[in-house]
Design a protein around this motif. Structure first.
Motif, PDB file in Angstrom:
ATOM      1  N   MET A 189       0.822  -1.217   0.000  1.00 15.51           N
ATOM      2  CA  MET A 189       0.000   0.000   0.000  1.00 15.51           C
ATOM      3  C   MET A 189       0.851   1.259   0.000  1.00 15.51           C
ATOM      4  SD  MET A 189      -3.389  -0.894   2.269  1.00 15.51           S
ATOM      5  CE  MET A 189      -2.516  -1.245   3.776  1.00 15.51           C
ATOM      6  N   LEU A 190       1.963   1.242   0.743  1.00 12.14           N
ATOM      7  CA  LEU A 190       2.869   2.395   0.745  1.00 12.14           C
ATOM      8  C   LEU A 190       3.484   2.613  -0.641  1.00 12.14           C
ATOM      9  CD1 LEU A 190       4.664   1.861   4.171  1.00 12.14           C
ATOM     10  CD2 LEU A 190       3.110   3.729   3.574  1.00 12.14           C
ATOM     11  N   TYR A 241      11.017   7.610   0.464  1.00 11.23           N
ATOM     12  CA  TYR A 241      10.294   8.134  -0.691  1.00 11.23           C
ATOM     13  C   TYR A 241      11.287   8.670  -1.717  1.00 11.23           C
ATOM     14  CZ  TYR A 241       6.749  10.937  -3.166  1.00 11.23           C
ATOM     15  OH  TYR A 241       5.929  11.483  -4.113  1.00 11.23           O
ATOM     16  N   LEU A 273       1.451   6.253  -7.271  1.00 15.43           N
ATOM     17  CA  LEU A 273       0.375   7.166  -7.670  1.00 15.43           C
ATOM     18  C   LEU A 273       0.798   8.621  -7.514  1.00 15.43           C
ATOM     19  CD1 LEU A 273      -2.706   5.281  -6.179  1.00 15.43           C
ATOM     20  CD2 LEU A 273      -2.058   5.457  -8.591  1.00 15.43           C
ATOM     21  N   ASP A 274       1.556   8.921  -6.445  1.00 11.96           N
ATOM     22  CA  ASP A 274       2.082  10.281  -6.249  1.00 11.96           C
ATOM     23  C   ASP A 274       2.954  10.719  -7.418  1.00 11.96           C
ATOM     24  OD1 ASP A 274       0.844  10.673  -3.810  1.00 11.96           O
ATOM     25  OD2 ASP A 274       2.668  10.403  -2.615  1.00 11.96           O
ATOM     26  N   GLU A 323       2.232   1.587  -3.508  1.00 10.95           N
ATOM     27  CA  GLU A 323       1.160   2.027  -4.394  1.00 10.95           C
ATOM     28  C   GLU A 323       0.934   3.530  -4.252  1.00 10.95           C
ATOM     29  OE1 GLU A 323      -2.446  -0.458  -4.244  1.00 10.95           O
ATOM     30  OE2 GLU A 323      -1.147  -1.992  -3.358  1.00 10.95           O
ATOM     31  N   ASP A 324       0.902   4.021  -3.016  1.00 11.74           N
ATOM     32  CA  ASP A 324       0.727   5.459  -2.785  1.00 11.74           C
ATOM     33  C   ASP A 324       1.841   6.264  -3.438  1.00 11.74           C
ATOM     34  OD1 ASP A 324      -1.615   5.093  -1.369  1.00 11.74           O
ATOM     35  OD2 ASP A 324      -0.672   5.295   0.609  1.00 11.74           O
TER      36      ASP A 324
END
Length: 128
Positions: free
Chosen positions: A20-21, A107, A27-28, A23-24
């Motif tokens: 999920m991280l 990130y 998408l960002d 994926e976020d």
């Protein structure tokens, strides 16, 4: 973050929270997600059948190594990045030099590695 059409990123990760991280983050960056795949058979199906610009491959997926998926992507000329919480220096020789992220990754580290892998692939395809 990337120029041109939206990039399609195959995510192969069996840990739900990590997936999920990732994926976020994907998408960002303005990319599309292919998957995610939490099992090797599903990842192979995506690698063989989907339109993919790059793969992010957890080395150990549900007890199986992801190398067959990497082999398919390489055969198709699709760049990929390994991610692992283990020692990435134990990669098979055929994958030495492949971009690899050590978990946990930031990130910024993910963004830089993704950008470099896509740029490398773009430069290689232009040289052909």
């Amino acid at each position: 973050m990337f120029e041109g059409p939206r990039k399609r990123v195959l995510i192969v990760e069996d840990e739900a929270m990590i997936s999920m991280l990732i994926e976020d983050m994907v998408l960002d960056f303005g990319c599309e997600i292919v998957g995610p795949a939490a099992r090797l058979d599903r990842a192979l199906t995506f690698a063989l059948q989907e339109d993919i610009d790059i793969g992010l491959l957890d080395i150990n997926v549900d007890g199986s190594v992801v190398f067959p998926v990497a082999d398919v992507l390489r055969f198709r000329g699709i760049p990929f990045i390994f991610s692992t919480g283990y020692d990435f220096r134990a990669l098979p020789e055929r994958f030495h030099g492949c971009p690899t992220l050590s978990k946990p990754f930031s990130y910024e580290n993910f963004a830089d590695t993704l950008r470099m892998a896509l740029a490398s692939a773009s430069n290689a395809s232009e040289a052909v």
